[in-house]
Write a protein that holds these residues in place. Structure first.
Motif, PDB file in Angstrom:
ATOM      1  N   SER A  24      41.917  44.014  29.511  1.00 21.13           N
ATOM      2  CA  SER A  24      43.309  43.996  29.059  1.00 21.13           C
ATOM      3  C   SER A  24      44.035  43.598  30.456  1.00 21.13           C
ATOM      4  CB  SER A  24      43.582  45.034  28.311  1.00 21.13           C
ATOM      5  OG  SER A  24      43.706  45.981  29.333  1.00 21.13           O
ATOM      6  N   ASN A  25      43.737  43.885  31.577  1.00 26.31           N
ATOM      7  CA  ASN A  25      44.497  43.501  32.746  1.00 26.31           C
ATOM      8  C   ASN A  25      43.950  42.661  33.732  1.00 26.31           C
ATOM      9  OD1 ASN A  25      46.714  45.956  32.342  1.00 26.31           O
ATOM     10  ND2 ASN A  25      44.887  46.890  31.901  1.00 26.31           N
ATOM     11  N   LEU A  26      42.999  42.078  33.279  1.00 26.43           N
ATOM     12  CA  LEU A  26      42.061  41.161  34.193  1.00 26.43           C
ATOM     13  C   LEU A  26      42.973  40.025  35.013  1.00 26.43           C
ATOM     14  CD1 LEU A  26      39.403  40.453  35.350  1.00 26.43           C
ATOM     15  CD2 LEU A  26      38.940  38.781  33.750  1.00 26.43           C
ATOM     16  N   ARG A  27      44.140  39.751  34.366  1.00 29.31           N
ATOM     17  CA  ARG A  27      44.816  38.644  34.949  1.00 29.31           C
ATOM     18  C   ARG A  27      45.829  39.298  36.121  1.00 29.31           C
ATOM     19  NH1 ARG A  27      48.735  34.684  31.515  1.00 29.31           N
ATOM     20  NH2 ARG A  27      46.517  34.066  30.979  1.00 29.31           N
ATOM     21  N   THR A  28      46.226  40.480  35.642  1.00 32.45           N
ATOM     22  CA  THR A  28      46.806  41.144  36.782  1.00 32.45           C
ATOM     23  C   THR A  28      46.168  41.685  38.027  1.00 32.45           C
ATOM     24  OG1 THR A  28      48.593  42.062  35.000  1.00 32.45           O
ATOM     25  CG2 THR A  28      48.551  43.472  37.216  1.00 32.45           C
ATOM     26  N   LEU A  29      44.998  42.124  37.524  1.00 32.20           N
ATOM     27  CA  LEU A  29      44.130  42.628  38.500  1.00 32.20           C
ATOM     28  C   LEU A  29      43.900  41.545  39.658  1.00 32.20           C
ATOM     29  CD1 LEU A  29      42.104  44.980  39.794  1.00 32.20           C
ATOM     30  CD2 LEU A  29      40.506  44.058  37.967  1.00 32.20           C
ATOM     31  N   PHE A  30      43.352  40.517  39.069  1.00 26.09           N
ATOM     32  CA  PHE A  30      43.009  39.327  39.662  1.00 26.09           C
ATOM     33  C   PHE A  30      44.023  38.643  40.851  1.00 26.09           C
ATOM     34  CE2 PHE A  30      41.987  34.596  40.793  1.00 26.09           C
ATOM     35  CZ  PHE A  30      40.879  34.984  41.291  1.00 26.09           C
ATOM     36  N   LYS A  31      45.227  38.716  40.119  1.00 28.49           N
ATOM     37  CA  LYS A  31      46.761  38.372  40.904  1.00 28.49           C
ATOM     38  C   LYS A  31      46.855  39.410  42.120  1.00 28.49           C
ATOM     39  CE  LYS A  31      51.408  37.322  40.239  1.00 28.49           C
ATOM     40  NZ  LYS A  31      52.420  37.486  39.368  1.00 28.49           N
ATOM     41  N   ASN A  32      46.511  40.331  41.946  1.00 27.44           N
ATOM     42  CA  ASN A  32      46.913  41.477  43.262  1.00 27.44           C
ATOM     43  C   ASN A  32      45.618  41.702  43.962  1.00 27.44           C
ATOM     44  OD1 ASN A  32      49.650  43.018  42.255  1.00 27.44           O
ATOM     45  ND2 ASN A  32      48.745  42.352  40.551  1.00 27.44           N
ATOM     46  N   THR A  33      44.425  41.211  43.768  1.00 26.89           N
ATOM     47  CA  THR A  33      43.428  41.706  44.410  1.00 26.89           C
ATOM     48  C   THR A  33      42.506  40.274  44.985  1.00 26.89           C
ATOM     49  OG1 THR A  33      41.977  41.791  42.578  1.00 26.89           O
ATOM     50  CG2 THR A  33      42.998  43.604  43.326  1.00 26.89           C
ATOM     51  N   TRP A  34      42.718  39.280  44.404  1.00 29.07           N
ATOM     52  CA  TRP A  34      41.865  38.032  44.835  1.00 29.07           C
ATOM     53  C   TRP A  34      41.753  37.786  46.184  1.00 29.07           C
ATOM     54  CZ3 TRP A  34      43.158  33.547  47.290  1.00 29.07           C
ATOM     55  CH2 TRP A  34      44.517  33.465  47.519  1.00 29.07           C
ATOM     56  N   LEU A  35      42.802  37.960  46.928  1.00 23.44           N
ATOM     57  CA  LEU A  35      42.816  37.463  48.497  1.00 23.44           C
ATOM     58  C   LEU A  35      42.067  38.615  49.129  1.00 23.44           C
ATOM     59  CD1 LEU A  35      43.566  35.618  50.775  1.00 23.44           C
ATOM     60  CD2 LEU A  35      45.795  36.835  51.060  1.00 23.44           C
ATOM     61  N   PRO A  36      42.318  40.029  49.224  1.00 20.59           N
ATOM     62  CA  PRO A  36      41.432  41.007  49.884  1.00 20.59           C
ATOM     63  C   PRO A  36      40.001  40.925  49.645  1.00 20.59           C
ATOM     64  CG  PRO A  36      42.901  41.898  48.434  1.00 20.59           C
ATOM     65  CD  PRO A  36      43.399  40.370  48.563  1.00 20.59           C
ATOM     66  N   VAL A  37      39.863  40.628  48.178  1.00 21.42           N
ATOM     67  CA  VAL A  37      38.258  40.824  47.688  1.00 21.42           C
ATOM     68  C   VAL A  37      37.785  39.393  48.152  1.00 21.42           C
ATOM     69  CG1 VAL A  37      36.897  40.378  45.710  1.00 21.42           C
ATOM     70  CG2 VAL A  37      38.767  41.895  45.457  1.00 21.42           C
ATOM     71  N   LEU A  38      38.292  38.174  48.412  1.00 19.03           N
ATOM     72  CA  LEU A  38      37.787  37.098  49.032  1.00 19.03           C
ATOM     73  C   LEU A  38      37.351  37.458  50.432  1.00 19.03           C
ATOM     74  CD1 LEU A  38      37.032  33.945  48.513  1.00 19.03           C
ATOM     75  CD2 LEU A  38      39.423  33.590  49.178  1.00 19.03           C
ATOM     76  N   VAL A  39      38.416  37.907  51.045  1.00 11.57           N
ATOM     77  CA  VAL A  39      38.070  38.295  52.505  1.00 11.57           C
ATOM     78  C   VAL A  39      36.974  39.157  52.584  1.00 11.57           C
ATOM     79  CG1 VAL A  39      39.082  39.202  54.587  1.00 11.57           C
ATOM     80  CG2 VAL A  39      40.541  37.819  53.321  1.00 11.57           C
ATOM     81  N   LEU A  40      36.964  40.402  51.847  1.00 11.14           N
ATOM     82  CA  LEU A  40      35.626  41.114  51.825  1.00 11.14           C
ATOM     83  C   LEU A  40      34.315  40.401  51.581  1.00 11.14           C
ATOM     84  CD1 LEU A  40      34.606  44.071  51.851  1.00 11.14           C
ATOM     85  CD2 LEU A  40      35.525  44.147  49.583  1.00 11.14           C
TER      86      LEU A  40
END
Length: 298
Positions: A24-40
């Motif tokens: 239910s919060n996948l869009r919000t989660l992805f919007k706030n975490t995609w950059l650090p998760v990509l770096v990780l």
């Protein structure tokens, strides 16, 4: 992210709540975490490829292209970078879960990570020392070391890993409690909260077991491209050892990295869902504690 955290839930309900929250919060989660998760993911992917290349050379008995000192230095450097990426990514996740700022979350995550890593390191050293005892006892008496002694040493090491796994399960609760509750001290991870976690050891164990099963089943699919790359590299190294010319193109390493990166990226988001499962496990334990306290009060 709206969460009904402090509620008594069964194992199934914890997984269901985590799934609902995640979807239910996948869009919000992805919007706030995609950059650090990509770096990780980019850092972790480098680490995976380095270890798999070294493993391929070891299995095929090929000579390593780097010295042991350089390999250790690279491993330490990548590990430190992975920790930094992990803290950045999960401070974003816990900021969404708790409603607190990332600035308030990341120091607590860092301390919790260092405490857990330090604990693992000490336990591994203890395990190695205990496993070497049978070898030391016969080292000056017989040469070479009898196979039975080596088997005994291996059995001790495997047995100790099982013991440590049992002992460390309550830290799932104590670590989550420390990160989520600002008034908790870092020492509670191995102190009062850890002791409270023992009272719910069975619940934590069942949730961990199911999470591991689901995680590894999903990982077996996500990691398939990386496995194919490893097998290709291993076969190539084995062929070179027998005198064959390398059959892999010079850009194989770069192409392999580009293929592995999305796999690791998806893997990290799977890990975030597992984290949400234990977020609800923590909330359920806290709700049980509160219910017990209310019933015992006059």
């Amino acid at each position: 992210m709206e969460t009904d955290l402090y509620k008594i839930r069964s194992t199934k309900a914890c997984f269901r709540a985590a799934y609902d929250l995640y979807c239910s919060n996948l869009r919000t989660l992805f919007k706030n975490t995609w950059l650090p998760v990509l770096v990780l993911s980019a850092i972790a992917c480098l680490s995976h490829l380095m270890m798999w290349n070294e493993s391929a050379r070891t299995l095929s008995e090929a000579e390593s292209t780097s010295s042991p000192v350089a390999y250790i230095a690279e491993s330490i450097g990548l590990s430190v970078m992975c920790v930094v990426g992990f803290i950045w990514a999960y401070s974003c996740v816990f900021s969404l879960l708790s409603g607190r700022s990332r600035k308030a979350i990341w120091p607590r995550l860092l301390r919790a990570t260092l405490i857990n890593f330090g604990t693992f390191f000490v336990l591994i050293l203890i395990t190695i020392c205990l496993g070497m005892i049978p070898i030391f006892l016969v080292a000056n008496k017989t040469a070479p070391i009898p196979e039975s002694t080596l088997m005994t040493s291996g059995a001790i090491i495997i047995g100790m890993y099982f013991v440590w796994a049992i002992i460390l399960i309550p830290t799932i609760y104590s670590t989550m409690k420390y990160v989520m509750e600002p008034e908790q001290k870092a020492g509670s991870i191995l102190g009062s909260s850890y002791r409270q976690g023992w009272r719910h050891w069975g619940f934590l164990f069942i949730c961990l077991l199911l999470a591991c099963i689901i995680y590894w089943l999903a990982l077996s699919i996500v990691a398939t491209p990386e496995l194919i790359l490893f097998l290709a590299n291993y076969t190539n190294e084995a062929g070179k050892l027998m005198g064959d010319v390398s059959s892999l193109p010079p850009y194989f390493g770069f192409a392999g990295y580009l293929i592995s990166l999305p796999c690791v990226f998806v893997w990290n988001y799977l890990t975030i869902w597992i984290t949400m499962v234990f977020y609800y496990v923590y909330g359920s334990i806290e709700a049980k504690k509160r219910a017990t306290t209310q019933t015992t009060q006059p």
